[in-house]
Design an enzyme around this catalytic site. Structure first.
Site, short mmCIF file in Angstrom:
data_model
loop_
_atom_site.label_atom_id
_atom_site.label_comp_id
_atom_site.label_asym_id
_atom_site.label_seq_id
_atom_site.Cartn_x
_atom_site.Cartn_y
_atom_site.Cartn_z
N TYR A 164 1.13 -0.92 -0.28
CA TYR A 164 0.48 0.18 0.03
C TYR A 164 0.58 1.71 -0.27
O TYR A 164 1.63 1.26 0.40
CB TYR A 164 -0.90 0.19 1.08
CG TYR A 164 -1.80 1.47 1.42
CD1 TYR A 164 -2.20 1.80 0.83
CD2 TYR A 164 -1.02 2.00 2.56
CE1 TYR A 164 -3.35 2.54 0.97
CE2 TYR A 164 -2.09 3.46 2.20
CZ TYR A 164 -3.26 4.12 1.82
OH TYR A 164 -3.58 4.88 1.51
N HIS A 194 -3.68 15.97 -2.85
CA HIS A 194 -4.20 16.32 -0.97
C HIS A 194 -3.08 17.57 -0.97
O HIS A 194 -3.94 18.09 -0.01
CB HIS A 194 -3.55 15.45 -0.55
CG HIS A 194 -3.76 13.89 -0.52
ND1 HIS A 194 -3.84 13.14 -2.26
CD2 HIS A 194 -4.03 13.07 0.43
CE1 HIS A 194 -4.47 11.95 -1.69
NE2 HIS A 194 -4.35 12.02 -0.52
N ASN A 307 1.91 12.10 5.45
CA ASN A 307 0.96 10.95 6.41
C ASN A 307 1.31 11.11 7.75
O ASN A 307 2.91 10.45 8.16
CB ASN A 307 1.06 9.54 6.02
CG ASN A 307 -0.11 8.81 6.23
OD1 ASN A 307 -0.82 9.10 7.64
ND2 ASN A 307 -0.97 7.47 5.95
N TYR A 395 -15.41 32.88 47.05
CA TYR A 395 -14.51 31.92 46.17
C TYR A 395 -13.52 32.91 45.09
O TYR A 395 -12.34 31.68 44.83
CB TYR A 395 -15.78 31.15 45.69
CG TYR A 395 -16.15 30.28 46.21
CD1 TYR A 395 -16.29 30.35 47.28
CD2 TYR A 395 -17.49 29.76 46.11
CE1 TYR A 395 -17.17 29.77 48.68
CE2 TYR A 395 -18.25 28.47 46.65
CZ TYR A 395 -18.47 28.54 47.97
OH TYR A 395 -19.10 28.25 48.54
N ARG A 398 -10.24 33.36 47.57
CA ARG A 398 -9.89 32.00 48.45
C ARG A 398 -10.00 30.49 47.67
O ARG A 398 -8.89 29.43 47.73
CB ARG A 398 -11.31 31.85 49.27
CG ARG A 398 -11.23 30.78 50.70
CD ARG A 398 -11.80 30.23 51.06
NE ARG A 398 -13.29 31.13 51.05
CZ ARG A 398 -14.01 30.76 51.02
NH1 ARG A 398 -15.15 29.76 51.66
NH2 ARG A 398 -15.90 31.59 51.02
N PHE A 444 -1.74 7.26 11.81
CA PHE A 444 -1.37 8.34 11.83
C PHE A 444 -2.85 9.25 12.97
O PHE A 444 -3.37 10.29 12.19
CB PHE A 444 -2.09 8.27 10.66
CG PHE A 444 -3.16 7.34 10.17
CD1 PHE A 444 -4.07 7.26 9.92
CD2 PHE A 444 -2.90 6.47 9.17
CE1 PHE A 444 -5.48 6.47 9.89
CE2 PHE A 444 -3.90 5.47 9.64
CZ PHE A 444 -4.96 5.15 9.52
N GLU A 529 -12.01 5.42 5.47
CA GLU A 529 -11.32 6.46 6.40
C GLU A 529 -12.69 6.43 7.27
O GLU A 529 -13.56 8.15 6.95
CB GLU A 529 -11.02 7.92 6.15
CG GLU A 529 -9.13 7.51 5.32
CD GLU A 529 -9.37 8.20 4.70
OE1 GLU A 529 -9.65 9.39 4.17
OE2 GLU A 529 -7.82 8.03 3.73
#
Length: 591
Positions: A164, A194, A307, A395, A398, A444, A529
């Protein structure tokens, strides 16, 4: 022969100059002539001689005198822009000029190096690399493991094994086998396709961090990149040549594909690139101006560059370091506010915190004791109300150790996650040289840094939330015993009225930003994905929350210093007086 790279209306032109005695005006005219020559309509000009223009440097954007000789006005290979009169500020010159461009014009090339091995980078180191304080080199061990990893890839290609991303397509196309004569084209096409991000580009500092972190991950030796290519990438970093990386487009699995692809696009000489010398320009010209050649991708190298979770993690590093700083500062600012509001130090007693021993709580209480009234650092303000009838404080005063404390613990937890991620191999497939094979996995996936940074935003926001309530107490005369909105002539002057409104607005924005992005997931890549982290947005909004918190605490600091003026001539402790003096060195008392 000197040459210059000139930008005219969205195009970059290389203009050689045979005679350095020629003027800046000649360079501008010659650039316009070359621009017009390539246009079928002559660029809309009747005659080049009629064109009126200004010439300015890309570095710092300084205007040049058209009558100055080139040898005096410019350096060889310098980048300039021709701004044609009547054009609307040449909007295509730089898609988005970096903020604080005046700082980049003062950039000095660093002399020191950080040696990367993929295993020991810290968040502090990465932020320093982002600021341009260091160059990068590899350790000898890193060079060896990178070479061993590449040998596995070369063997796969030689034997035509189906693996791959090396000899196949990507994502949904993982079953498509690519012939050997197309493997280089495969990697280039991957980077180009991409590079689909949108939005403003990362600032130079953030792009440096992104590039440095990717180099560190490649140095681990599980990516299959060649040592030759990795050294080229390092040369680009060391020359501060930074690709145009849009901030939006990653879903955080499979890694930060879009931003890292834009990073790789610049490395191969395509797209835009920035350097202190050139400003934004075409990547090929920026690389050429620095004596660098575009990277020629070998099999697997495009995938190796894009990647991983480095966008999420590098932005997360900045968020962590800034959060750490503001958390320490929050204790100092709150201590000063407590003094102005005549609070008590009893709530910070050691025994109280010893019986609820959270580390952050104990640390914050210790800081308050170090800053407030004590035998070592007496306070006249504290002494003035020592025998008042108040038993305890609100508060927001404190409970600072309990509230600030868990923020400190949150930061420490998130920092441990991010530090691990800094030094993790996040490729797919992974290359295991000792086994002589590649294995597909899911390193990834950005869920770890995404979840951690969502948690960071929620934690840091609390510093702003409690700070805004303290600002309210300082400004409200029924709570502070000080003039309304900390101004003597109320009505004539509104004092801190709207400064408090600004703090409230920022805190309200933070509440929306603290909704976790990592609880969302959208299936992508044709359901290949099918679960993603949305870590890119987790990182960006964590940074936004940190920035808002810095601003709210700055408002509180100014308000506390304003309030202390109404308690004079009484003085607070020596450490807090030093803080007051520092503020007054840049901001005067508002009457």
């Amino acid at each position: 022969m000197p040459r210059y790279t000139v930008h005219v209306r969205g195009e970059w032109l290389a203009v050689p100059c045979r005679d350095a005695q020629l003027t800046v005006g000649w360079l501008g005219r010659e650039a316009v002539r070359r621009y017009v020559k390539n246009k079928p309509d002559n660029g809309g000009f009747a005659s080049v001689d009629d064109v009126r223009f200004l010439v300015r440097r890309c570095k710092g954007l300084g205007l040049l005198d058209n009558e100055d000789p080139l040898e005096v006005a410019l350096e060889d290979n310098e980048f300039v822009e021709v701004v044609i009169e009547g054009d609307a500020m040449s909007p295509d010159f730089i898609p988005s000029q970096p903020e604080g461009v005046y700082l980049y014009s003062k950039y000095r090339e660093p002399e020191k190096y950080i040696a990367l091995d993929g295993n020991s980078l810290t968040t502090e180191d990465l932020v320093s690399l982002g600021k341009g304080h260091y160059k990068i080199k590899l350790t000898p061990t890193a060079e060896k493991v990178v070479q061993k990893s590449r040998e596995v890839i070369d063997s796969i290609v030689k034997e035509k094994t189906v693996v791959y991303g090396i000899t196949t397509g990507f994502g949904k196309f993982a079953r498509t086998v690519i012939p050997n004569n197309k493997l280089q084209e495969l990697q280039v096409n991957l980077v180009r396709s991409h590079s689909s991000g949108v939005g403003k580009p990362l600032s130079p500092e953030r792009c440096r961090m992104l590039l440095a972190l990717r180099i560190n991950v490649l140095a681990k030796g599980y990516s299959g990149i060649s040592l030759e290519t990795l050294k080229q990438v390092m040369e680009v970093f060391n020359a501060s040549c930074l690709p145009y990386v849009p901030e939006k487009g990653t879903v955080g699995a499979s890694g930060d594909l879009a931003p890292l692809s834009h990073l790789a696009l610049g490395l191969i000489g395509e797209g835009k690139m920035w350097s202190p010398k050139s400003g934004w320009a075409d990547a090929k010209y920026v690389l050429q101006a620095h004596g660098l050649k575009p990277v020629v991708l070998k099999p697997k190298e495009g995938l190796a560059l894009i990647n991983g979770t480095q966008m999420i993690t590098s932005l997360g590093c900045e968020a962590i370091e800034r959060a750490s700083a503001i958390a320490r500062q929050a204790d100092i600012v709150a201590a000063l506010t407590l003094e102005v509001l005549k609070g008590t130090t009893k709530a910070f007693d050691t025994d109280i915190h010893a019986v609820r021993p959270h580390r952050g709580q104990i640390e914050v209480a210790f800081r308050f004791r170090s800053l407030l009234d004590s035998d070592h650092h007496p306070s006249e303000i504290a002494e003035s109300h020592r025998f008042c009838d108040r038993v305890q404080d609100a508060y927001t005063l404190r409970c600072c150790p309990q509230v600030h404390g868990v923020v400190n613990d949150t930061i420490a937890f998130v920092k441990s996650i991010i530090t691990t991620e800094l030094n993790s191999a996040t490729d797919n497939p992974m290359v295991f040289a000792r086994r002589g094979e590649t294995i597909s996995g899911g390193n990834f996936h950005g869920e770890y840094p995404a979840k951690a940074l969502d948690y960071l935003a929620i934690g840091v926001h609390e510093l702003a939330a409690i700070s805004e309530r303290r600002i309210e107490r300082l400004c409200n005369p029924s709570l502070s015993e000080l003039p309304a909105f900390l101004v003597a002539e109320g009505g004539l002057n509104s004092g801190f009225m709207i400064a408090h409104c600004t703090a409230a607005a920022l805190v309200s924005e933070n509440k929306a930003l603290c909704h976790p992005s990592s609880v969302d997931s959208l299936s992508t890549s044709a359901a290949t994905e099918d679960h993603v982290s949305m870590g890119g947005w987790a990182a960006r909004k964590a940074l936004r929350v940190v920035e808002h918190t810095e601003q709210v605490l700055a408002i509180e600091l100014l308000a506390a210093c304003q309030g202390i003026e109404f308690l004079r001539p009484l003085r607070t402790t020596t450490p807090l007086e030093k803080v007051y003096d520092l503020v007054r060195s840049v901001v005067r008392f508002g009457k």
